[in-house]
Design an enzyme around this catalytic site. Sequence first.
Site, PDB file in Angstrom:
ATOM      1  N   LYS A 161       0.822  -1.336   0.043  1.00  0.00           N
ATOM      2  CA  LYS A 161       0.049   0.163   0.325  1.00  0.00           C
ATOM      3  C   LYS A 161       1.067   1.354  -0.047  1.00  0.00           C
ATOM      4  O   LYS A 161       0.817   2.076  -0.906  1.00  0.00           O
ATOM      5  CB  LYS A 161      -1.017  -0.008   1.357  1.00  0.00           C
TER       6      LYS A 161
ATOM      7  N   ASP B 218      -6.809   2.333   1.611  1.00  0.00           N
ATOM      8  CA  ASP B 218      -6.720   2.636   2.733  1.00  0.00           C
ATOM      9  C   ASP B 218      -8.067   2.479   3.555  1.00  0.00           C
ATOM     10  O   ASP B 218      -8.874   2.119   2.902  1.00  0.00           O
ATOM     11  CB  ASP B 218      -6.148   3.948   2.947  1.00  0.00           C
TER      12      ASP B 218
END
Length: 219
Positions: free
Chosen positions: A128, A146
Amino acid sequence: MAKKRVTQATKAEIEAIRKLFLEHYPDSVTELNYRNLYELLVSVMLSAQCTDKRVNIITPALFEKYPDPAALARADLDEVKALIRTCSFFNNKAKNLIAMAQMVMEHYDGEIPLDEKELVKLPGVGQKTAHVVMIEYTGANLMAVDTHVFRVAHRLGLSKAPTVQGTEEDLVRKFQTDLHRLHQAMVLFGRYICKAVKPECDRCFLTEYCKTKESFKAR
Ligand code: SF4
């Protein structure tokens, strides 16, 4: 009581959602303050489980003391901890920041590698974080999920995957292009309109496509 199943967006709805996101957030960028790739990476690492606002308060002093990977690689752990102590998980983050900088000095000649596969080799940098850096710095056609993107994707019926990884795969498959812009749009939309606790449905431009708004109305 059985949990209500959220229906999934149709192809036409997905295209309409994409269009509206891109119209409402045409040139979105991260709200993290940074001046170069090193500062962006450090800020994104700090932002895990922490707000961008908090990170932006912390980083000026951090970057003044450690302006580049060389300085951070030589840093004293306790001093880094002290500078970032108002950030969640600051103990681990301090260790990872120093280890990241040391690896950049040892293996990448002091330059942060601008490559997803190399970024994830750095301590404390997961997929990420690498995707967010690539999205922001290069406009790469990548998605990063997220907490905001995860929530928005599920409320709009763009994914029913229970994991971040599965949600990312659904969004990539359904949108395919403009992923970096859609990522930024979904982050801002989730942060300021489709909030976790009290979403502002009355000023939402996606009401027509929302699969969960009825449950918020009832509260
Ligand atoms: S209508 Fe409300 S819950 Fe649905 S997407 Fe918009 S803000 Fe989120």
